[in-house]
Design a protein around this motif. Sequence first.
Motif, PDB file in Angstrom:
ATOM      1  N   SER A  12      34.220  51.045  60.222  1.00  8.25           N
ATOM      2  CA  SER A  12      36.018  51.023  59.314  1.00  8.25           C
ATOM      3  C   SER A  12      35.320  50.174  59.259  1.00  8.25           C
ATOM      4  O   SER A  12      36.054  49.154  57.274  1.00  8.25           O
ATOM      5  N   ALA A  13      34.379  48.283  59.512  1.00 11.47           N
ATOM      6  CA  ALA A  13      34.645  47.197  58.861  1.00 11.47           C
ATOM      7  C   ALA A  13      33.806  47.880  57.305  1.00 11.47           C
ATOM      8  O   ALA A  13      34.344  46.500  56.040  1.00 11.47           O
ATOM      9  N   VAL A  14      32.904  48.930  57.359  1.00 15.51           N
ATOM     10  CA  VAL A  14      32.262  48.883  56.318  1.00 15.51           C
ATOM     11  C   VAL A  14      32.918  49.299  54.919  1.00 15.51           C
ATOM     12  O   VAL A  14      33.396  48.753  53.237  1.00 15.51           O
ATOM     13  N   LEU A  15      34.482  49.859  55.664  1.00 14.96           N
ATOM     14  CA  LEU A  15      35.107  50.474  54.353  1.00 14.96           C
ATOM     15  C   LEU A  15      35.568  49.440  53.830  1.00 14.96           C
ATOM     16  O   LEU A  15      36.228  48.819  52.807  1.00 14.96           O
ATOM     17  N   SER A  16      36.671  49.084  54.625  1.00 21.86           N
ATOM     18  CA  SER A  16      37.270  47.546  55.291  1.00 21.86           C
ATOM     19  C   SER A  16      36.753  46.399  53.495  1.00 21.86           C
ATOM     20  O   SER A  16      37.328  46.021  52.587  1.00 21.86           O
ATOM     21  N   PHE A  17      35.391  46.546  54.039  1.00 14.71           N
ATOM     22  CA  PHE A  17      34.718  45.298  53.354  1.00 14.71           C
ATOM     23  C   PHE A  17      34.822  45.863  51.571  1.00 14.71           C
ATOM     24  O   PHE A  17      35.147  45.519  50.555  1.00 14.71           O
ATOM     25  N   VAL A  18      34.004  46.896  51.940  1.00 12.92           N
ATOM     26  CA  VAL A  18      33.900  47.306  49.930  1.00 12.92           C
ATOM     27  C   VAL A  18      35.243  47.826  49.309  1.00 12.92           C
ATOM     28  O   VAL A  18      35.440  47.911  48.517  1.00 12.92           O
ATOM     29  N   VAL A  19      36.717  48.329  50.186  1.00 13.94           N
ATOM     30  CA  VAL A  19      38.568  48.368  49.929  1.00 13.94           C
ATOM     31  C   VAL A  19      38.477  47.505  49.522  1.00 13.94           C
ATOM     32  O   VAL A  19      38.863  47.099  47.943  1.00 13.94           O
ATOM     33  N   SER A  20      38.020  45.836  50.080  1.00 12.19           N
ATOM     34  CA  SER A  20      38.780  45.058  49.378  1.00 12.19           C
ATOM     35  C   SER A  20      37.459  43.451  48.265  1.00 12.19           C
ATOM     36  O   SER A  20      37.844  43.991  47.494  1.00 12.19           O
ATOM     37  N   PHE A  21      36.464  44.362  48.308  1.00 10.70           N
ATOM     38  CA  PHE A  21      35.702  43.650  47.369  1.00 10.70           C
ATOM     39  C   PHE A  21      35.958  44.534  46.120  1.00 10.70           C
ATOM     40  O   PHE A  21      36.236  43.515  44.794  1.00 10.70           O
ATOM     41  N   ALA A  22      36.481  45.967  46.216  1.00  8.98           N
ATOM     42  CA  ALA A  22      36.674  46.278  44.369  1.00  8.98           C
ATOM     43  C   ALA A  22      38.340  46.045  43.981  1.00  8.98           C
ATOM     44  O   ALA A  22      38.113  45.746  43.078  1.00  8.98           O
ATOM     45  N   SER A  23      38.618  46.097  45.242  1.00  7.25           N
ATOM     46  CA  SER A  23      39.967  45.534  44.904  1.00  7.25           C
ATOM     47  C   SER A  23      40.291  44.245  44.350  1.00  7.25           C
ATOM     48  O   SER A  23      41.562  43.648  43.364  1.00  7.25           O
ATOM     49  N   VAL A  24      39.522  43.025  44.747  1.00  5.99           N
ATOM     50  CA  VAL A  24      39.389  41.876  43.993  1.00  5.99           C
ATOM     51  C   VAL A  24      39.411  41.550  42.837  1.00  5.99           C
ATOM     52  O   VAL A  24      39.988  41.017  41.897  1.00  5.99           O
ATOM     53  N   ARG A  25      37.646  42.334  42.623  1.00  2.41           N
ATOM     54  CA  ARG A  25      37.304  42.803  41.075  1.00  2.41           C
ATOM     55  C   ARG A  25      38.462  43.573  40.305  1.00  2.41           C
ATOM     56  O   ARG A  25      38.422  42.716  39.008  1.00  2.41           O
ATOM     57  N   MET A  26      39.182  44.313  40.580  1.00  7.43           N
ATOM     58  CA  MET A  26      40.409  44.610  39.333  1.00  7.43           C
ATOM     59  C   MET A  26      41.549  43.493  39.497  1.00  7.43           C
ATOM     60  O   MET A  26      42.397  43.583  39.071  1.00  7.43           O
ATOM     61  N   ALA A  27      41.511  42.735  41.010  1.00 10.43           N
ATOM     62  CA  ALA A  27      42.864  42.442  40.815  1.00 10.43           C
ATOM     63  C   ALA A  27      42.782  40.682  40.083  1.00 10.43           C
ATOM     64  O   ALA A  27      43.411  39.908  39.509  1.00 10.43           O
ATOM     65  N   MET A  28      40.910  40.409  39.834  1.00 12.99           N
ATOM     66  CA  MET A  28      40.938  39.190  38.818  1.00 12.99           C
ATOM     67  C   MET A  28      41.252  39.238  37.611  1.00 12.99           C
ATOM     68  O   MET A  28      41.933  38.878  36.493  1.00 12.99           O
ATOM     69  N   ALA A  29      41.163  41.037  37.095  1.00 17.83           N
ATOM     70  CA  ALA A  29      41.158  41.388  35.440  1.00 17.83           C
ATOM     71  C   ALA A  29      43.283  41.675  35.736  1.00 17.83           C
ATOM     72  O   ALA A  29      43.590  41.273  34.627  1.00 17.83           O
ATOM     73  N   TYR A  30      43.425  42.089  36.543  1.00 21.61           N
ATOM     74  CA  TYR A  30      45.265  41.992  36.660  1.00 21.61           C
ATOM     75  C   TYR A  30      45.888  41.152  36.516  1.00 21.61           C
ATOM     76  O   TYR A  30      46.556  40.891  35.674  1.00 21.61           O
ATOM     77  N   ALA A  31      44.508  39.958  37.079  1.00 22.89           N
ATOM     78  CA  ALA A  31      46.040  38.806  37.130  1.00 22.89           C
ATOM     79  C   ALA A  31      45.243  37.968  35.811  1.00 22.89           C
ATOM     80  O   ALA A  31      46.528  36.771  35.121  1.00 22.89           O
ATOM     81  N   GLN A  32      44.869  38.353  35.055  1.00 18.83           N
ATOM     82  CA  GLN A  32      44.392  37.523  33.373  1.00 18.83           C
ATOM     83  C   GLN A  32      44.991  37.833  32.916  1.00 18.83           C
ATOM     84  O   GLN A  32      45.780  37.885  31.984  1.00 18.83           O
ATOM     85  N   ARG A  33      45.531  39.456  32.822  1.00 18.24           N
ATOM     86  CA  ARG A  33      46.408  40.193  32.291  1.00 18.24           C
ATOM     87  C   ARG A  33      47.886  39.650  32.254  1.00 18.24           C
ATOM     88  O   ARG A  33      48.361  39.371  31.026  1.00 18.24           O
ATOM     89  N   ARG A  34      47.813  39.354  32.949  1.00 16.40           N
ATOM     90  CA  ARG A  34      49.938  39.595  33.567  1.00 16.40           C
ATOM     91  C   ARG A  34      49.901  37.402  32.805  1.00 16.40           C
ATOM     92  O   ARG A  34      51.079  37.404  33.767  1.00 16.40           O
ATOM     93  N   GLY A  35      48.819  37.145  33.438  1.00 24.48           N
ATOM     94  CA  GLY A  35      49.551  35.932  33.212  1.00 24.48           C
ATOM     95  C   GLY A  35      49.422  34.750  34.292  1.00 24.48           C
ATOM     96  O   GLY A  35      49.716  33.747  34.280  1.00 24.48           O
ATOM     97  N   MET A  36      49.058  36.093  35.468  1.00 24.12           N
ATOM     98  CA  MET A  36      48.832  35.266  37.113  1.00 24.12           C
ATOM     99  C   MET A  36      48.171  34.156  37.484  1.00 24.12           C
ATOM    100  O   MET A  36      47.018  34.399  37.976  1.00 24.12           O
ATOM    101  N   LEU A  37      48.292  32.862  36.944  1.00 17.46           N
ATOM    102  CA  LEU A  37      47.483  31.757  36.479  1.00 17.46           C
ATOM    103  C   LEU A  37      47.821  30.662  37.821  1.00 17.46           C
ATOM    104  O   LEU A  37      49.077  30.164  37.542  1.00 17.46           O
ATOM    105  N   ASP A  38      47.186  30.145  38.293  1.00 15.90           N
ATOM    106  CA  ASP A  38      47.721  28.751  38.884  1.00 15.90           C
ATOM    107  C   ASP A  38      46.875  27.617  38.259  1.00 15.90           C
ATOM    108  O   ASP A  38      45.632  27.558  38.277  1.00 15.90           O
TER     109      ASP A  38
END
Length: 342
Positions: A12-38
């Motif tokens: 469960s821990a390994v699966l949580s890490f993998v999903v989180s890591f991959a999702s954050v990578r995608m979130a970085m690109a998504y935030a740049q495209r949508r202008g979600m910047l602090d």
Amino acid sequence: MSASAPSLIVGSAVLSFVVSFASVRMAMAYAQRRGMLDEPGRRRSHSMPTPRGGGIGIVLGALVGMPSALLLLPVSPGAATTAAFSVSVIAVAAIGWLDDHGSLPIRPRLLIQLAATLLLCVAVASYTSSLLWAIPLLVAGVWCINLHNFMDGIDGLAAQQAMFFGAAYAALAWSAGSPALAGAGLALGAAATGFWWFNRSPAKIFMGDVGSATLGLIVFALSAMLWAFRTNLLWPALIFSSGFVVDATLTLLVRMLRGARWYTPHREHLYQWLVRRGASHRKVALGYFAWNVLVCVPVAWIAFRWPAAASMCFGATYLLGAAVWRTGKHSCLRRRERHVSA
């Protein structure tokens, strides 16, 4: 205890890490495209425009690993509590995700937080002596959500705290005989680690409300479930959160006493004062980590081993934390006065 329990916990821990890591990578690109910047500003502690919303990785990682651990491992809190937990997490994460796209009024956010937390509190309280326990649990839950939001202000700090809490909680729950809660705690820690890799100083992405608010709900949920499982275990669980609780609570109280608009953004927490006085984000985060390891771990272990002394351990930890907070604030203020007078 089933021989497969450790394997399920690790899986469960390994699966949580993998999903989180991959999702954050995608979130970085998504935030740049949508202008979600602090953007940098007077009430912020960063100097470069930085994407936000990366906490969606923690949410998705937690939703993949935690419910499976809670349901499939021995000493489960039950299907009803697990379902309430999952629905609550999704609700708080959804309103946080919308807020990260464009600031929402405080009222709808608070209403969703109240409704989601109440659902979880009723589910947990149904396993106790009275449903009336849902009332104080609701107050604690909403405060936990917001204090984690307040404490997410510098690189790596909130994610680091979640990593520590998840790992320490897992060790506590395992020692107490609940593999289900241990697995859920470790899954949280793993999901937070997947995000921390990108959020450590200098941060490539920020957590956003989707992460900080949901993280607060998850920490509360785990603490409440542990309390329902065995009442005396609440004290060491609260000790694990002492660094964040003390800083957020005392800062809020001082602002209220001063008549400040306490609900507006500010930089008055101890960790923010330390950064403003010249400490790096990494050094400040290390200071909070030192508190966790050098104070919280040994005192929580004493509270677990000697339940009769658990409440005193809790009180001593929070009093010491308050003293450290006050000393740190005064030190920062003295340095500020010397700087201004020079």
